[in-house]
Scaffold this motif. Sequence first.
Motif, PDB file in Angstrom:
ATOM      1  N   LEU A   5       1.180  -1.754  -0.112  1.00 18.51           N
ATOM      2  CA  LEU A   5      -0.357   0.055   0.219  1.00 18.51           C
ATOM      3  C   LEU A   5       0.651   1.554   0.182  1.00 18.51           C
ATOM      4  O   LEU A   5       2.041   1.149   0.482  1.00 18.51           O
ATOM      5  CB  LEU A   5      -1.037  -0.072   0.856  1.00 18.51           C
ATOM      6  CG  LEU A   5      -1.818  -1.679   1.067  1.00 18.51           C
ATOM      7  CD1 LEU A   5      -2.959  -0.988   2.236  1.00 18.51           C
ATOM      8  CD2 LEU A   5      -2.844  -1.264  -0.222  1.00 18.51           C
ATOM      9  N   VAL A  39      -8.917   1.681   4.455  1.00 23.96           N
ATOM     10  CA  VAL A  39      -9.392   0.884   3.713  1.00 23.96           C
ATOM     11  C   VAL A  39     -10.761   0.046   3.538  1.00 23.96           C
ATOM     12  O   VAL A  39     -10.835  -0.159   5.430  1.00 23.96           O
ATOM     13  CB  VAL A  39      -8.184  -0.298   3.284  1.00 23.96           C
ATOM     14  CG1 VAL A  39      -6.790   0.271   2.625  1.00 23.96           C
ATOM     15  CG2 VAL A  39      -7.695  -1.054   4.607  1.00 23.96           C
ATOM     16  N   TYR A  99      -8.208   1.104  -1.607  1.00 28.66           N
ATOM     17  CA  TYR A  99      -7.122   1.586  -0.920  1.00 28.66           C
ATOM     18  C   TYR A  99      -6.937   3.214  -1.796  1.00 28.66           C
ATOM     19  O   TYR A  99      -7.120   3.589  -3.040  1.00 28.66           O
ATOM     20  CB  TYR A  99      -6.487   1.341  -0.192  1.00 28.66           C
ATOM     21  CG  TYR A  99      -5.172   0.927  -1.433  1.00 28.66           C
ATOM     22  CD1 TYR A  99      -3.690   1.732  -2.072  1.00 28.66           C
ATOM     23  CD2 TYR A  99      -5.637  -0.468  -2.526  1.00 28.66           C
ATOM     24  CE1 TYR A  99      -3.516   0.647  -3.626  1.00 28.66           C
ATOM     25  CE2 TYR A  99      -4.823  -0.678  -3.296  1.00 28.66           C
ATOM     26  CZ  TYR A  99      -4.026  -0.106  -3.685  1.00 28.66           C
ATOM     27  OH  TYR A  99      -3.197  -0.016  -4.840  1.00 28.66           O
TER      28      TYR A  99
END
Length: 329
Positions: free
Chosen positions: A130, A157, A146
Amino acid sequence: MKITPEIIEKYLNNTCSWEEKREVDDWYRSFDDNPDSLRLMNEVEQDSLKRSMYNRFKNGIAGKLNSGTQNGTNNKIYTLVCVVSGIAALLLLIFKTGVTDQPSVYSKEHNQSQKVAFSNSGFGIYKKMLPDGSLVWLSPNSTITYPQKFTGNYREVTLAGEAFFEVSKDIKHPFIISSNELTTKVWGTSFRVKAYNNLPAEVSVLTGKVSVNKNSSNAQVMLSPGEKATLVNHQQLVKNSNARVKAEMRIWKKVSLSFDNVKIKQIFPELNKNFGINIYSADPKLNDLVFTGDFTDQSLPAILDMIKESINANYSMEDERTFLFKTNN
């Protein structure tokens, strides 16, 4: 030579000079020591660069194997090295950032909300990094959504399905996972969330502490390592800690293993013993491949990723504890 976005673009378009190509190769191999340059590119450009270099790496390995066969090398047993040194470091770098050639994994960008929906429609566990550096190990038939960049006071998220999270520590910006019935809040830890529509929602913790809230009420439980919260009948949050919970999380517990010229059919039983699962292959050729690799502080999914890419194979999950390996060709 300074690596600029213009040089990288030329590299991706195969219009760079030999000297520029060499400089980009050298720069990419040193990424672990100096990651800032990669941030000059957006996510799509990063993926394109990594895929390009990853394919060249695989083609180089294939060429060496073919050359060995032509020179009379035993074509039934190959030695494949996956050690964190030299050119193999490039392969491990690609694993860290979640780039493979799996056609069953896709991402979709939502331009209006600047969010990305990342889905795994394959049969194995897939890794995704991420924007904050947190890692998500996405199970089959699961989707995580996300933002392209975390802003504000929280890192939020949304999960549909199942995933294991390794959240980067940031006390000032809690990490929040929203699912259909539960909200999970952490600051930096590792845990698993199950959020399937047809099964009770669950949160299990491996390291750190996690708070779990029922979305439709003020019910909340705090979880420590080895504990699990289950939403029973869509109403009551129940916390428990027993041997079964620890067994379910065992594949995510990190171990250190080393193999030196060992056949795959001998490696699988060692992994089965360490993680309490069943990995197997019915392919004699795959079972006779010889593997050399050092795995330091790695979970089972991370080890399987490295092995499958090194031997040009893939695996499918027959259930949560059974993994079937097959060659790609």
